[in-house]
Design a protein around this motif. Structure first.
Motif, short mmCIF file in Angstrom:
data_model
loop_
_atom_site.label_atom_id
_atom_site.label_comp_id
_atom_site.label_asym_id
_atom_site.label_seq_id
_atom_site.Cartn_x
_atom_site.Cartn_y
_atom_site.Cartn_z
N GLN A 1 -52.22 39.92 47.75
CA GLN A 1 -52.32 39.62 49.18
C GLN A 1 -51.18 40.26 49.95
N LYS B 1 -51.35 43.09 52.93
CA LYS B 1 -50.71 42.94 54.25
C LYS B 1 -49.82 44.13 54.56
N ASP C 1 -52.12 36.90 42.42
CA ASP C 1 -52.93 36.84 43.65
C ASP C 1 -52.04 36.99 44.88
N ASN C 2 -50.89 36.33 44.88
CA ASN C 2 -49.97 36.42 46.01
C ASN C 2 -49.47 37.85 46.20
#
Length: 201
Positions: free
Chosen positions: A184, A188, A180-181
């Motif tokens: 994300q 970005k 998930d990180n």
């Protein structure tokens, strides 16, 4: 100190065959090994032993250098473990055993004697005398104890390695959080790339 003055080959051979004759199952086990030659290199002994087998029994030599069907390099205390196939790989990986040839012959040779239900020290004493019998059985017990200790240490080491590896590997929850990180972070980066492209244009 050489073992030959204490344990003349002819006496040990006679004892082995006497014990085999006491077991009704021995002829069948001997038949399966008949014609085979097996060499034993035991770390505790200063000489190599060659065992030849026929339907009548076994013949032991410490001066035989002819080809054999199987050569076993190990410790005295390891021999009883060879009858179980599951032990062979573990013993080899623990540097307790080296087999050149058919491993089944090693198992069958050990099975000849491991299956006998006899008072080994008593039978040895009858053939060799009390002192040599006691010395040999003491050597056997010490060797067996040493081998069991080494195997237990190997098991603890292996267990520790597996435990450490499990601790190094992420759990499913940790892996999902990492995934998930990363998603994300990628979003970005893509957003910053678009913003930079818009400003540049």
């Amino acid at each position: 100190m050489t073992l030959l003055p204490l344990l003349p080959t002819v006496l040990f051979e006679k004892l082995a065959n006497t014990l085999l004759k006491k077991d009704a199952q021995s002829p069948e086990r001997l038949r399966r090994l008949a014609g085979k030659r097996i060499r034993l290199k035991l770390k505790e002994l200063p000489f190599t032993t060659t065992v030849s087998v026929d339907d009548a029994g076994i013949y032991i030599s410490t001066a035989d250098s002819d080809d054999v069907d199987c050569c076993i390099s190990t410790e005295l205390g390891v021999l009883p473990e060879l009858q179980d196939t599951a032990n062979l790989t573990r013993l080899i990986k623990a540097d307790q055993l080296d087999i050149d040839g058919d491993p089944m012959l090693a198992q069958q040779l050990v099975g000849l004697f491991k299956s006998l239900d006899v008072d080994w020290e008593g039978e040895l004493a009858n053939t060799l005398g009390d002192a040599p019998a006691h010395w040999l059985m003491t050597l056997w017990r010490k060797s067996r104890s040493h081998v069991e200790k080494r195997l237990e240490e190997s098991k603890r080491w292996f267990k520790g390695v597996v435990t450490d590896e499990k601790q190094l590997l992420p759990t499913r929850e940790e892996f999902n959080e990492f995934k998930d990180n990363m998603q994300q972070l990628r979003a970005k980066v893509e957003r910053l790339q678009r913003q930079f492209g818009e400003r540049k244009s």
